[in-house]
Write a protein that holds these residues in place. Structure first.
Motif, mmCIF file in Angstrom:
data_model
loop_
_atom_site.group_PDB
_atom_site.id
_atom_site.type_symbol
_atom_site.label_atom_id
_atom_site.label_comp_id
_atom_site.label_asym_id
_atom_site.label_seq_id
_atom_site.Cartn_x
_atom_site.Cartn_y
_atom_site.Cartn_z
ATOM 1 N N ARG A 125 -23.771 47.123 -3.520
ATOM 2 C CA ARG A 125 -23.955 46.566 -2.176
ATOM 3 C C ARG A 125 -25.451 46.574 -1.951
ATOM 4 O O ARG A 125 -26.077 47.630 -1.997
ATOM 5 N N ASP A 126 -26.018 45.414 -1.748
ATOM 6 C CA ASP A 126 -27.470 45.255 -1.742
ATOM 7 C C ASP A 126 -27.966 45.794 -3.092
ATOM 8 O O ASP A 126 -27.522 45.341 -4.118
ATOM 9 N N ASP A 127 -28.840 46.772 -3.107
ATOM 10 C CA ASP A 127 -29.312 47.329 -4.378
ATOM 11 C C ASP A 127 -28.705 48.692 -4.668
ATOM 12 O O ASP A 127 -29.140 49.386 -5.586
ATOM 13 N N GLN A 128 -27.691 49.081 -3.908
ATOM 14 C CA GLN A 128 -27.088 50.407 -4.063
ATOM 15 C C GLN A 128 -25.865 50.342 -4.980
ATOM 16 O O GLN A 128 -24.970 49.524 -4.780
ATOM 17 N N LEU A 129 -25.840 51.230 -5.979
ATOM 18 C CA LEU A 129 -24.690 51.321 -6.869
ATOM 19 C C LEU A 129 -23.560 52.046 -6.146
ATOM 20 O O LEU A 129 -23.742 53.147 -5.637
ATOM 21 N N ILE A 130 -22.389 51.424 -6.107
ATOM 22 C CA ILE A 130 -21.233 51.972 -5.394
ATOM 23 C C ILE A 130 -20.237 52.602 -6.360
ATOM 24 O O ILE A 130 -19.749 53.706 -6.140
ATOM 25 N N ALA A 131 -19.898 51.881 -7.440
ATOM 26 C CA ALA A 131 -18.915 52.386 -8.406
ATOM 27 C C ALA A 131 -19.120 51.696 -9.747
ATOM 28 O O ALA A 131 -19.666 50.596 -9.820
ATOM 29 N N THR A 132 -18.662 52.371 -10.792
ATOM 30 C CA THR A 132 -18.684 51.782 -12.133
ATOM 31 C C THR A 132 -17.307 51.966 -12.763
ATOM 32 O O THR A 132 -16.525 52.821 -12.341
ATOM 33 N N GLY A 133 -17.040 51.160 -13.777
ATOM 34 C CA GLY A 133 -15.775 51.288 -14.484
ATOM 35 C C GLY A 133 -15.888 50.740 -15.890
ATOM 36 O O GLY A 133 -16.789 49.956 -16.195
ATOM 37 N N ALA A 134 -14.978 51.180 -16.730
ATOM 38 C CA ALA A 134 -14.884 50.665 -18.097
ATOM 39 C C ALA A 134 -13.404 50.507 -18.402
ATOM 40 O O ALA A 134 -12.601 51.377 -18.050
ATOM 41 N N GLY A 135 -13.059 49.404 -19.020
ATOM 42 C CA GLY A 135 -11.653 49.156 -19.267
ATOM 43 C C GLY A 135 -11.367 48.598 -20.645
ATOM 44 O O GLY A 135 -12.238 48.022 -21.299
ATOM 45 N N THR A 136 -10.130 48.813 -21.057
ATOM 46 C CA THR A 136 -9.591 48.260 -22.299
ATOM 47 C C THR A 136 -8.469 47.313 -21.894
ATOM 48 O O THR A 136 -7.600 47.677 -21.096
ATOM 49 N N PHE A 137 -8.480 46.117 -22.446
ATOM 50 C CA PHE A 137 -7.520 45.086 -22.085
ATOM 51 C C PHE A 137 -6.891 44.493 -23.341
ATOM 52 O O PHE A 137 -7.533 44.425 -24.386
ATOM 53 N N ARG A 138 -5.634 44.063 -23.200
ATOM 54 C CA ARG A 138 -4.927 43.435 -24.315
ATOM 55 C C ARG A 138 -4.576 42.012 -23.921
ATOM 56 O O ARG A 138 -4.066 41.751 -22.832
ATOM 57 N N TYR A 139 -4.870 41.085 -24.832
ATOM 58 C CA TYR A 139 -4.497 39.692 -24.609
ATOM 59 C C TYR A 139 -2.989 39.543 -24.693
ATOM 60 O O TYR A 139 -2.334 40.206 -25.506
ATOM 61 N N VAL A 140 -2.421 38.682 -23.848
ATOM 62 C CA VAL A 140 -0.992 38.390 -23.875
ATOM 63 C C VAL A 140 -0.781 36.880 -23.782
ATOM 64 O O VAL A 140 -1.644 36.157 -23.290
ATOM 65 N N PHE A 141 0.368 36.441 -24.266
ATOM 66 C CA PHE A 141 0.812 35.042 -24.151
ATOM 67 C C PHE A 141 -0.233 34.036 -24.617
ATOM 68 O O PHE A 141 -0.511 33.049 -23.943
ATOM 69 N N GLY A 142 -0.853 34.275 -25.760
ATOM 70 C CA GLY A 142 -1.839 33.343 -26.324
ATOM 71 C C GLY A 142 -3.253 33.560 -25.839
ATOM 72 O O GLY A 142 -4.151 32.797 -26.194
ATOM 73 N N GLY A 143 -3.477 34.587 -25.042
ATOM 74 C CA GLY A 143 -4.808 34.842 -24.502
ATOM 75 C C GLY A 143 -5.851 35.150 -25.552
ATOM 76 O O GLY A 143 -7.045 34.977 -25.309
ATOM 77 N N GLU A 144 -5.402 35.575 -26.737
ATOM 78 C CA GLU A 144 -6.380 35.874 -27.792
ATOM 79 C C GLU A 144 -7.048 34.616 -28.343
ATOM 80 O O GLU A 144 -8.081 34.695 -29.000
ATOM 81 N N ASN A 145 -6.467 33.442 -28.089
ATOM 82 C CA ASN A 145 -7.053 32.189 -28.547
ATOM 83 C C ASN A 145 -8.165 31.768 -27.586
ATOM 84 O O ASN A 145 -7.919 31.586 -26.401
ATOM 85 N N GLU A 146 -9.372 31.599 -28.097
ATOM 86 C CA GLU A 146 -10.504 31.250 -27.238
ATOM 87 C C GLU A 146 -10.272 29.938 -26.499
ATOM 88 O O GLU A 146 -10.821 29.714 -25.437
ATOM 89 N N GLU A 147 -9.434 29.051 -27.064
ATOM 90 C CA GLU A 147 -9.127 27.782 -26.416
ATOM 91 C C GLU A 147 -8.045 27.937 -25.356
ATOM 92 O O GLU A 147 -7.703 26.996 -24.642
ATOM 93 N N GLY A 148 -7.429 29.133 -25.282
ATOM 94 C CA GLY A 148 -6.386 29.382 -24.307
ATOM 95 C C GLY A 148 -5.119 28.605 -24.594
ATOM 96 O O GLY A 148 -4.935 28.056 -25.687
ATOM 97 N N VAL A 149 -4.251 28.565 -23.630
ATOM 98 C CA VAL A 149 -2.980 27.845 -23.708
ATOM 99 C C VAL A 149 -2.814 27.050 -22.413
ATOM 100 O O VAL A 149 -3.401 27.400 -21.384
ATOM 101 N N PRO A 150 -1.995 25.997 -22.432
ATOM 102 C CA PRO A 150 -1.784 25.239 -21.194
ATOM 103 C C PRO A 150 -1.274 26.133 -20.079
ATOM 104 O O PRO A 150 -0.426 27.013 -20.305
ATOM 105 N N SER A 151 -1.782 25.928 -18.885
ATOM 106 C CA SER A 151 -1.361 26.686 -17.720
ATOM 107 C C SER A 151 0.081 26.331 -17.368
ATOM 108 O O SER A 151 0.467 25.177 -17.394
ATOM 109 N N VAL A 152 0.885 27.347 -17.073
ATOM 110 C CA VAL A 152 2.291 27.102 -16.731
ATOM 111 C C VAL A 152 2.551 27.521 -15.308
ATOM 112 O O VAL A 152 2.077 28.462 -14.800
#
Length: 152
Positions: A125-152
């Motif tokens: 907020r402005d120049d003040q650090l409020i919170a930090t985070g680090a996450g691990t995520f798994r691709y699902v339903f074709g998300g691993e493809n950089e071109e993606g998949v058609p939106s359903v």
């Protein structure tokens, strides 16, 4: 709202910024920048974000970090296609409380494998650090493809 999309493809950015449904609508954030390996969100704080002590609820911070981080790893250059993921784990560090103003959340991709990716994010907020985070995520339903998949 600036479009920051290094491929010149504004279509998926526009769709993402206009998709204010469900929990995202309750959080009230706007995607302000989205490109490969990076995402930024902003949210003006309101009464709906506060806990009983008058500070932003920690769950709001965690949800904003999670949202920016997931988008960071799922940018797609193909108009109309999407990439999806789920959160595997996330840690959060609360640095300073917030009561008002405009929060900015920035997420940067740290590493990517075939099925998983790792992100670090921060809220300011402005120049003040409020919170930090680090996450691990798994691709699902074709998300691993950089071109993606058609939106359903």
């Amino acid at each position: 709202m600036p479009i920051n999309d290094s491929s010149g493809n504004a279509n998926n950015f526009k769709t993402e910024t206009e998709n204010m449904t469900g929990f995202r609508d309750a959080l009230g954030f706007t995607v302000t920048e989205w490109r490969k390996d990076f995402c930024a969100l902003t949210v003006p704080l309101g009464d709906q974000h506060m806990n009983r002590n008058g500070f932003v609820h920690g769950g709001v911070f965690m949800s904003l970090l999670d949202s920016a981080a997931g988008l960071c790893g799922t940018w797609c250059s193909v108009p109309g296609n999407v990439r999806k993921c789920i959160t595997v784990s996330m840690n959060t560090h609360f640095i300073n409380p917030a009561q008002d103003g405009l929060l900015r959340v920035e997420a940067h991709l740290i590493s990517r494998g075939r099925k998983m990716f790792f992100v670090e994010a921060r809220i300011t907020r402005d120049d003040q650090l409020i919170a930090t985070g680090a996450g691990t995520f798994r691709y699902v339903f074709g998300g691993e493809n950089e071109e993606g998949v058609p939106s359903v």
